[in-house]
Each structure stands twice: as C-alpha cells, then as structure tokens.
Design an enzyme around this catalytic site. Structure first.
Site, PDB file in Angstrom:
ATOM      1  N   LYS A  78       6.056   2.456  -2.643  1.00  0.00           N
ATOM      2  CA  LYS A  78       5.608   3.565  -2.979  1.00  0.00           C
ATOM      3  C   LYS A  78       5.924   3.865  -4.460  1.00  0.00           C
ATOM      4  CE  LYS A  78       4.440   7.636  -1.240  1.00  0.00           C
ATOM      5  NZ  LYS A  78       4.071   7.518   0.231  1.00  0.00           N
TER       6      LYS A  78
ATOM      7  N   THR B 251      -5.940  12.822   6.282  1.00  0.00           N
ATOM      8  CA  THR B 251      -4.333  12.951   6.659  1.00  0.00           C
ATOM      9  C   THR B 251      -4.442  14.167   8.033  1.00  0.00           C
ATOM     10  OG1 THR B 251      -3.606  11.658   4.807  1.00  0.00           O
ATOM     11  CG2 THR B 251      -1.949  13.148   5.820  1.00  0.00           C
TER      12      THR B 251
ATOM     13  N   LYS C  19       4.557   2.339   8.584  1.00  0.00           N
ATOM     14  CA  LYS C  19       3.585   2.927   8.848  1.00  0.00           C
ATOM     15  C   LYS C  19       2.439   2.001   9.350  1.00  0.00           C
ATOM     16  CE  LYS C  19       3.485   7.415   7.128  1.00  0.00           C
ATOM     17  NZ  LYS C  19       3.324   8.001   5.924  1.00  0.00           N
TER      18      LYS C  19
ATOM     19  N   LYS D 168       0.668  -1.356  -0.106  1.00  0.00           N
ATOM     20  CA  LYS D 168       0.440  -0.010  -0.010  1.00  0.00           C
ATOM     21  C   LYS D 168       0.578   1.631  -0.124  1.00  0.00           C
ATOM     22  CE  LYS D 168      -4.239   2.028   0.189  1.00  0.00           C
ATOM     23  NZ  LYS D 168      -3.745   2.685  -0.384  1.00  0.00           N
TER      24      LYS D 168
END
Length: 458
Positions: A146, A230, A134, A110
């Site tokens: 990423k 976020t 994370k 992810k």
C-alpha cells in the site's frame, strides 16, 4: 532533508532508528518531525491492534509457529520518500510519500496509492497487510502493499497533482515494476494518476511498461470492468451472504455509507438487481427514503461536485452520517473510511448483515458486539476484493497483450468472488467460526503454506 528512508527489521534489532523532518503541507511555515514510532518495530510488529488481533486469532486457530507469525506480522520493506513539488504559485512544498511492501511470498506486491489528508505510515502498513490476506484469500498470485501521500487532492490543481504523482513515482522507480510491486488506484486517485505513474516509470526504464500499474485508462492497457469492479464484488458477496441466510437480493433494503467510486458503483448495481437502496451518504451528510432512492438521479446530481447534503428532490430526508449506520435495513454497507462502526454505535446497528466495502470499517470492539448480537459481518478482505481481482485480470491481459470484453471480465470476477465466499462459508461451518476469522484462517494459512514450501533464505 532526507530523500528516502528504507526500514527493515530482523530478530530483536531495528536496522534504522532515526527521525526525519519534512515540511507539513497543512501547517504553513512550520515543519513537523515524524518519529519512526509511527511505523512497525520489533516491539510493535503489527501496524495496529486490529491487524495484530486478526493475525493472532488466525495463528492460534492454525497453531502456527511464533517465528512464522513474527515474519507475517512484519512488513518486508517500508519506504518513505521526500516528494518536493513546485506549486502553481512558484513556491516549493515537500510532501512525505509512503510505500509499504508487506509480503511477497505468493507473488509481486500489489496495492493502491492513496491521496488523503489522514494518510499515515501506520495506516498504510495496516492496509498493506490487509492486501496480503485479501490476495491470498482470493487465490491470486500477489503479495500485499500500500502507498500514499498525506494530501488533500481537491486543493491541488491538475498540474500540481501531476507533478506530485510523477515525482513520487520517480522516487519509487527502483522499488516498483510488473514483477516487483504493482500500484493501483485508491482513495483520492484514479485512472489519471495511474497513467502518470505508468508514463513516468516507462520513461525511466526506456520502454513502455503497461504492467507496472493497474486501474489505467483503456487507451493504455486498462481493463474493461475495472472502474466498477470493487462495487460489483460487493454486490456479488452480498448476494451470496443473503442467499445463505435464506434471503433474496431483490427487494432487500440497503444503506450505503460512502458515495465515492465504490459506494456509487455498488449502489447502481444493487438497484439494477432489484434491491432497494434506502440511504446514501458522503462527507457532507446523507439522504434517506424508506421507499428507496433513485441512484442514477443521485449519481447525476453529484457528478458536477454537488454534495448529497444539498440533494433537493422530494421525498428524501437529510440525515447525518452517524444516523445512517443505525437505520433499519437488511444490509449495511460501510464504503467510506476505516473505523466507522465502533464500540459507541455497534449496539445500535439494526442491519442483519454488514458488508465491509471499505477497509477496516469495523473496530475490534464493535466486531465483538456485532458477533454477540448475531449480526453477520462480511469481512473486508472478502467483501471488497473485487478491485484487486480485476486488477489481477488487467495485469494478466497486459502481460499477454490480449484484452477481453467486459462480459468475460465480469464472469471471471463472479467466478472468483463466488468461489472465495464458498470457501469462507465452508471454513466457518466446519470450524464453527464467524466469517472474519474463517476468512483470515484461510488467507493466513495459504501464505504460511507457501512460506513453508519456499523456505527461509538463506
């Protein structure tokens, strides 16, 4: 021209050691050669010194087997693909697209897709590793990934961006999917790009697959609350940290570097909770008012593309971006790009609490200086985890085809953020650690536990 490049490492051998060339979209008429030295290798496993340092520190505290540390320090898969795009003027330009899949011990990969001129394979590798920690820290069943393209999206038309995104996605079709790797928005991308990615993937496999990406528009399976997730997570984490220090969020003074998706959402929510946002900045510069800024007014001002440096309202002082980082305030929120607080300015940071809304905004040297000065740093893998949490909630909703209202999404986000902060604080208190190594020991420890239970194949 190499269409795609897949790298893997094992033992002391690199299975692929070549160079590839691609047209540099920023240097007209010239080609560039990118060596694989820009990516991890057995001699340089971690993507950069900071990633190595945080992993090594956690490994020492946890007394991990060196072989396990080598596994965790090595990306599982590194993909670089050629992305040819026909521009509006008829010419063809070729971009290099990257996707790094770091670890899938806990679940599917992810991570975001970034469009920015400074994207490099090493940066993407670092961010993929951060995503692993994370997700582990937040207790959600994902591994880290990423991706990105070195491009300035503001210089491309909508049509060029769509062709770029669709071609990039088509090159990754075999390597992404709802149970494999789930991209999301990042710097320079948003719901529009995620919709193009979802549609391209769906057309390639022959049926709609809303779970292949998160951060989509609501009309095609996105989640309410995702846009501000976020920023909302940043506010929740800040509130918890201030409460630990015996301070209240209401009335606290906040300086925010970065007024993009994360910084803007955080600023608006801070203001709604009674905090006083005294400084904001974007790439053009910043604005400062010790009595507090009108965040809704600032958001309206930049909505049409205006820059904060041109902010015309009275009582507001223009400041340079570096000046914002050293303003007197209770909370400093770096919400721009990495490496903003460095050895050169850490000694002049006057905030009591630094909340890392951006990924890796504090260098190792700066972290040490802030720690010695007694400045609390809320690390990125905790502070900015709200986005991946609600991405997970969107994925769950999409797989079940049962969608929630925004109140439920925000309640679930609150529960996961508060729980993660409490675990980090307990770890820090029990082992007398700053918050960053406390967070990393929890995250790395959870991945190691899963790795040990699964075992090493074959």
């Amino acid at each position: 021209m190499l269409r795609s490049l897949t790298l893997a490492w094992g033992g002391d051998q690199c299975f692929c050691n070549i160079e590839y060339s691609c047209l540099n979209p920023f240097v007209k008429g010239r080609s560039m050669v990118t060596s694989l030295n820009d990516s991890p290798s057995p001699a340089y496993i971690c993507p950069n010194d900071m990633a190595c340092s945080n992993l090594d520190r956690a490994a020492q505290i946890l007394r991990l087997d060196p072989g396990v540390v080598e596994v965790l320090g090595t990306p599982h898969r590194v993909l670089t693909v050629s992305v040819p795009v026909r521009m509006d003027n008829g010419r063809i330009r070729v971009f290099a697209g990257h996707r790094v899949q770091h670890c899938n011990v806990l679940g599917p990969y992810k991570g975001g897709m970034r469009y920015h001129p400074d994207v490099t394979l090493r940066e993407v590798s670092t961010l993929a590793m951060l995503m692993t920690w994370k997700c582990a820290l937040m207790g959600i069943p994902y591994g880290g990934a990423k991706g990105g393209i070195a491009v300035n999206p503001t210089t491309l038309s909508v049509g060029e961006l769509e062709r770029l995104t669709r071609r990039f996605t088509s090159e990754l079709v075999r390597d992404i999917g709802p149970q494999i790797d789930i991209p999301a928005p990042d710097v320079g991308t948003g719901p529009r790009e995620m919709a193009w990615m979802m549609d391209t993937y769906s057309m390639s496999i022959g049926h709609a697959s809303p779970g292949v990406v998160t951060g989509k528009p609501l009309s095609i399976g996105g989640s309410k609350g995702r846009d501000a997730a976020t920023g909302r997570g940043v506010v929740i984490a800040t509130r918890e940290a201030l409460d630990t220090a015996g301070l209240a969020l209401r009335g606290a003074t906040i300086a925010i570097q970065g007024f993009g998706k994360v910084g803007k959402a955080a600023a608006l929510i801070f203001q709604q909770h009674g905090a006083r946002v005294i400084a904001l900045s974007d790439g053009s510069g910043g604005i400062y008012n010790p009595d507090g800024l009108d965040i809704e007014q600032a958001a309206d001002f930049v909505r049409d593309g205006s820059r904060l440096a041109q902010y015309p309202f009275p009582g507001v002082k223009p400041i340079a971006n570096p000046e914002l980082l050293t303003l007197p305030c209770d909370v400093l929120v770096p919400a721009a790009l990495e490496h903003q607080i460095t050895e050169a300015n850490a000694a002049r940071v006057r905030a009591r609490l630094v909340v890392e809304a951006a990924n890796a905004p504090t260098t190792m040297e700066a972290d040490r200086i802030l720690e010695e000065r007694g400045v609390t740093v809320l690390p990125d893998i905790l502070a900015n985890a709200g986005g991946v949490v609600v991405s997970y909630l969107e994925w769950v909703q999409g797989l079940s085809y049962l969608f929630w209202d925004e109140e439920k999404v925000n309640l679930e986000l609150e529960k996961l953020m508060v729980g993660a902060y409490a675990r980090v604080l307990q770890q820090a208190t029990q082992f007398r650690l700053p918050l960053r190594p406390a967070a990393y020991t929890l995250a790395v420890g959870r991945v190691v536990e899963a790795f040990n239970h699964r075992g090493l194949y074959p």
